[in-house]
Design a protein around this motif. Structure first.
Motif, mmCIF file in Angstrom:
data_model
loop_
_atom_site.group_PDB
_atom_site.id
_atom_site.type_symbol
_atom_site.label_atom_id
_atom_site.label_comp_id
_atom_site.label_asym_id
_atom_site.label_seq_id
_atom_site.Cartn_x
_atom_site.Cartn_y
_atom_site.Cartn_z
ATOM 1 N N ILE A 65 47.391 45.319 36.371
ATOM 2 C CA ILE A 65 47.421 44.038 36.376
ATOM 3 C C ILE A 65 47.382 44.079 38.377
ATOM 4 C CG2 ILE A 65 48.485 42.465 36.451
ATOM 5 C CD1 ILE A 65 47.840 43.590 33.936
ATOM 6 N N LYS B 201 51.741 44.783 42.411
ATOM 7 C CA LYS B 201 50.363 45.449 41.071
ATOM 8 C C LYS B 201 51.256 46.652 39.728
ATOM 9 C CE LYS B 201 48.496 49.316 44.276
ATOM 10 N NZ LYS B 201 46.915 49.563 44.437
ATOM 11 N N THR C 297 47.166 35.780 34.045
ATOM 12 C CA THR C 297 46.643 36.192 35.812
ATOM 13 C C THR C 297 46.958 34.996 36.690
ATOM 14 O OG1 THR C 297 44.547 34.569 35.089
ATOM 15 C CG2 THR C 297 44.664 36.886 34.074
ATOM 16 N N TYR D 254 41.930 40.575 32.593
ATOM 17 C CA TYR D 254 43.191 42.119 32.554
ATOM 18 C C TYR D 254 42.726 42.901 31.383
ATOM 19 C CZ TYR D 254 44.913 39.876 36.694
ATOM 20 O OH TYR D 254 45.170 38.496 37.862
#
Length: 937
Positions: free
Chosen positions: A689, A723, A802, A860
């Motif tokens: 991610i 992330k 997202t 993703y």
């Protein structure tokens, strides 16, 4: 220069020159009216608006003034050289054949446009009143040698106003009798009054400040007050004391004859809890026992149980509990054993027993010899007079009492105004009635209260009264420096009569004390703020509420809330209510978020205290440093909702206060963020991610009867996301089975644990179905074993939506339709239409293998985000009544026969649903699973 008026036709012009405006040019005050004694001025920029009488006065019940001649009394005025305005003598001589009572002499005459002090009524001890235009007269306390004084502040048409004082010269009496407020003159008898007049600028309180505070009512030569004793550092501790207790030594709370035990500790400990402790504790073994035999007053102390050594132990106990230890001193003890002198005895007992102070029985002052005797033993020993020292005697003593012989004391005590740093205690007794008024007025006047425990009895109202007093004492002690300042201003103008305000400016804050006589209470604008600072804010210290200044036109007003009280208490010692307002510099920074996460810091100070609810001596605050930090309030104060008071102190002095409120029922995040071992490569079955910005302006929820926590973000807020890795699918039965085999995990309560398995085995064909019938703890155990963790709600939603903030995992070609059915103010049911069946399970009630809906994957690479199982997050909340976990995504189950069901089926990615916690058996459900995340390098 002598001016006499006996005939009204006599023309008089009195010039007395002094520099009224400047030292460079002398100016004239004139008493003139072609016969009567009148006052006006020839100074261009200080014009009296009209001619004024030299005085007004009363004979019996009849009012007179020097405007009109009296046939029964002759009045003369003689001026004297003086460097500070005008000084003279007014002589009254009874020219009648009757005995007369002269009283209520008012300089410059009674005038509703003036502020003046004179007597009102016929009370034997308390007649002095302060008269102000537009308000009822207020009863006041004056020094014990000046109850008969008259005082006036008169505004002029110039920049300077005039202030005048008259005081009786008792030594001048001829053929008469002196009374507290009156002078009885027999035929031909005479009395003189001293008269002073000077200029001042500004409000009437400045005129009073000049005469009372700077000139000490002319009790000592101007500029000649000896302040050395008051400036002694070792004696200043008494200035910050507000609670005292005097107790006779035959009181069972001191020593019980029956059990032969001392009970001082229990008494002091109880008061420590109720009022923060007595600042002074004193004992009294002499009167009314002294004189039955030849023993002197020091012998009475020696013969107490344990003698002087026990007194030393009691002194040490008091000091351990934050109290000073006092003894009584009886100056009238002249007929008992005399081979031990007063001063030697005082020095001896002070040295042996480490005594902190002496109550000077029957005295209104002290003496150099007494203080020297104490100083010979140790520093810091305070003399505390039974009566109140008059201004000239304040040079020789630092503390005194407002005696309880004056029952139902006047509202304003001008002894405090004369010398704000002089420690005053009002003597109060619980023996007769509840005494909130006593505490209220001591608080309003900025000084202490002495509980005199001499009268016998135990009183049912005592503990409640003490708690109330403790509430006031805490404010006084934490703002003590303000009550010692000469800038103190009594009786600010108020918009409502019978509510009184005193202003106590200090170096870094201003305190306003308020006393109210409206039994119904009050709420509204009370007084005008002439000067405000944008760097200040205002706090009600009694109710602990932050205040907002009310601007009306070009004026700024202070809003005030005052409690009501029983109307039948009016006129008793239990009447009234009080409050205190502080103007603080903005030092504290506080921010409350996520239900109970408090971030706080202060620019100055040495400690920050946080209280659950209003501060009280019966509870303890959490104490922190002043650096920026964050706490979870629920963790510090379990199960408390509502008000939290944050205070910063410096050297035990309150320097700022803020208040935050948590609405009852507000959900507070109780789970802590977790961090896993970091990795740079995606573990098997996980996807990356990417970092980005999370933004969500709108959240949907299920039934809000039980309040949802505040949304993770507010409108327009952008959250920077790091992330991380996330499981591509929800955790499956097979994955969980591998965990059980490898770890041997078994929950303490196995009720409904993996209920869908048979004898601990996965039903055939369901290996890749999402694992269900697990609790939050079951899921976390798996995640820890795997080096992973559960996502927070915001992580789950960011990964699902997202950075684009998609409402559904996929890009919907046609908008999803929602049909709303309004049920209650907390519930609307939304029926979702328009989702293609190839995207997700629409709620057919059948669970399925992970990854089945290929077209439901998000950008993703995450599958089964909606319509599979409700997915646990790490976010657990507590609203002090319930605990619950936030779950996301909806499930395969969609009950439709009633709107009271949980809204299942696939749910929007911004939809929030709580999972209520009762027990593992209740929490394990066929529709709840989870997926994990892992932190990256």
């Amino acid at each position: 220069m002598i001016i006499t008026r006996k005939l009204q036709s006599l023309s008089l012009l009195i010039f007395y020159t002094f520099s009224l405006l400047s030292e460079q040019s002398p100016n004239a005050i004139i008493f003139d009216n072609k016969g009567p004694l009148m006052a006006h001025t020839a100074i261009p920029n200080m014009q009296v608006p009209k001619e004024l009488p030299l005085i007004s006065y009363q004979i019996g019940n009849r009012e007179y003034s020097t405007t009109v001649a009296s046939e029964i009394i002759d009045i003369s005025f003689s001026a004297e050289p003086f460097d500070y305005g005008v000084k003279g003598k007014i002589r009254f001589r009874n020219s009648s054949n009757d005995t007369i009572n002269l009283h209520n002499i008012v300089p410059l005459g009674r005038n509703e446009e003036h502020v003046y002090i004179t007597g009102k009524g016929s009370h034997g001890l308390s007649r002095s009143h302060l008269f102000r235009q537009g308000y009822q007269p207020i009863n006041i306390i004056l020094p014990d040698n000046s109850w008969e004084l008259g005082f006036t502040c008169a505004e002029t048409d110039g920049e300077n106003n005039i202030v005048a004082l008259v005081r009786r010269d008792n030594k001048s009496l001829k053929d008469g009798m002196l009374r507290r407020f009156e002078t009885t003159l027999y035929p031909g008898g005479a009395i003189e009054y001293n008269f002073w007049l000077d200029k001042y600028q500004g409000n009437w309180q400045n005129g009073m400040r000049l005469i009372f505070q700077e000139r000490y009512l002319y009790d000592v030569p101007v500029g000649g007050f000896n302040n050395l004793l008051m400036e002694r550092e070792d004696l200043k501790w008494i200035q910050s004391c507000y609670s005292a207790n005097l107790m006779m030594t035959w009181d069972k709370r001191y020593y019980d004859f029956t059990d032969g035990q001392f009970h001082i500790k229990e008494h002091l400990e109880k008061m420590k809890k109720l009022i923060g402790g007595y600042d002074l504790y004193g004992i009294w073994p002499t009167w009314p026992a002294l004189g039955m035999d030849q023993r002197n007053q020091w012998d009475m102390f020696r013969d107490l149980p344990g003698g002087f050594n026990k007194l030393k132990e009691i002194s040490e106990l008091c000091h351990q509990m934050g109290s000073y230890f006092f003894l009584c001193y009886n100056p009238w003890d002249e007929s008992t054993r005399s081979d031990e002198g007063h001063f030697d005895g005082l020095t001896n007992i002070t040295r042996i027993a480490n005594i902190d102070g002496f109550v000077l029985d029957t005295r209104g002052g002290s003496s150099i010899e007494l203080q020297d005797a104490a100083d010979a033993a140790r520093d810091g020993v305070v003399m505390y007079s039974e009566g109140m020292a008059v201004p000239r005697d304040m040079q020789g003593i630092v503390s005194g009492r407002v005696h309880n012989a004056l029952y139902y004391p006047p509202i304003l005590n001008l002894n405090k105004f004369i010398k704000p740093e002089f420690a005053i205690f009002r003597v109060a007794e619980e023996a007769h009635e509840p005494i909130r008024r006593e505490f209220n007025l001591s608080f309003f006047n900025g000084y202490g209260t002495e509980i005199n425990s001499f009268p016998a009895g135990r009183f049912e109202w005592s503990d409640d009264q003490m708690r109330y007093w403790g509430r006031l004492l805490q404010i006084q002690r934490e703002n003590s420096s303000n009550f010692l300042q000469s800038s103190y201003t009594p009786l600010l103008p108020t918009l409502v009569d019978s509510i009184f305000v005193n202003e106590w400016p200090g170096e870094s804050k201003t305190i306003y004390t308020i006393f109210n006589l409206h039994s119904g209470g009050f709420r509204g604008n009370l007084f005008e703020l002439n000067e405000t600072d944008d760097n200040n804010h205002y706090v009600d210290l009694f109710h602990h509420e932050e205040l907002q200044i009310d601007i009306v036109g070009d004026k700024k007003y202070m809003p005030v809330k005052l409690d009501g009280f029983n109307s039948f208490d009016l006129g008793t010692n239990n009447e009234g209510s009080v409050s205190a307002i502080a103007a603080f510099s903005k030092l504290l920074s506080v921010e409350l978020s996520m239900g109970d996460a408090l971030v706080f810091s202060s620019k100055n100070g040495d400690s920050i205290r946080i209280w659950a609810g209003n501060p009280s001596y019966e509870k303890s605050p959490a104490v922190f440093g002043i650096e920026e930090q964050s706490v979870k309030l629920l963790s510090v104060f379990p199960n408390h909702e509502g008000k939290f008071v944050i205070q910063v102190l410096e050297n035990d002095e309150l320097i700022d206060e803020r208040i935050v409120n948590i609405k009852p029922g507000t959900a507070r995040l109780i789970s802590e963020p977790e961090i896993t071992p970091r990795t740079s490569k995606a573990p098997e079955g996980m996807v990356l991610i990417p970092s980005g910005i999370f933004k969500c302006d709108n959240y949907r929820t299920g039934d809000n009867f039980i309040n949802y926590p505040e949304s993770p973000t507010v409108e327009g807020e952008e959250v920077v996301m790091s992330k991380f890795f996330m499981d591509k699918y929800p955790v499956t039965n097979k994955q969980y089975k591998d965990f059980l085999v490898a770890s041997g995990y078994k929950p303490n309560d196995t009720t409904n644990f993996l209920k869908h398995w048979t004898n601990g085995r996965i039903p055939k064909g369901m290996e890749n179905y999402p694992v269900i019938y697990v609790t939050l703890e079951d899921a976390k155990a798996y995640a820890r074993w795997n080096g992973k963790r559960l996502p927070s709600e915001i992580e789950w939603q960011y990964a699902a939506q997202t950075e684009d903030g998609n409402e559904w995992p996929w890009i919907q070609d046609t908008p999803v339709e929602r049909e709303e059915e309004f049920i209650t103010s907390t519930l609307s049911v939304w029926k979702i239409k328009g989702i293609e069946s190839t995207r997700c399970n629409l709620g057919d009630g059948s669970l399925y293998p992970v990854g089945k809906y290929k077209e439901g994957v998000n950008p993703y690479g995450l599958y089964d985000l909606v319509g599979s199982v409700w997915q646990l997050t790490n976010d657990q909340y507590d609203n002090t009544t319930y605990k619950y976990i936030m779950v996301k995504g909806g499930s395969y189950f969609l009950p439709t026969s009633s709107f009271w069901y949980v809204q299942g089926g696939p749910r929007e990615l911004n939809f929030r649903q709580y999972l209520l916690r009762v027990s593992p058996s209740f929490e394990r459900k066929a529709t709840v699973g989870f997926r994990c995340v892992k932190d990256t390098l």
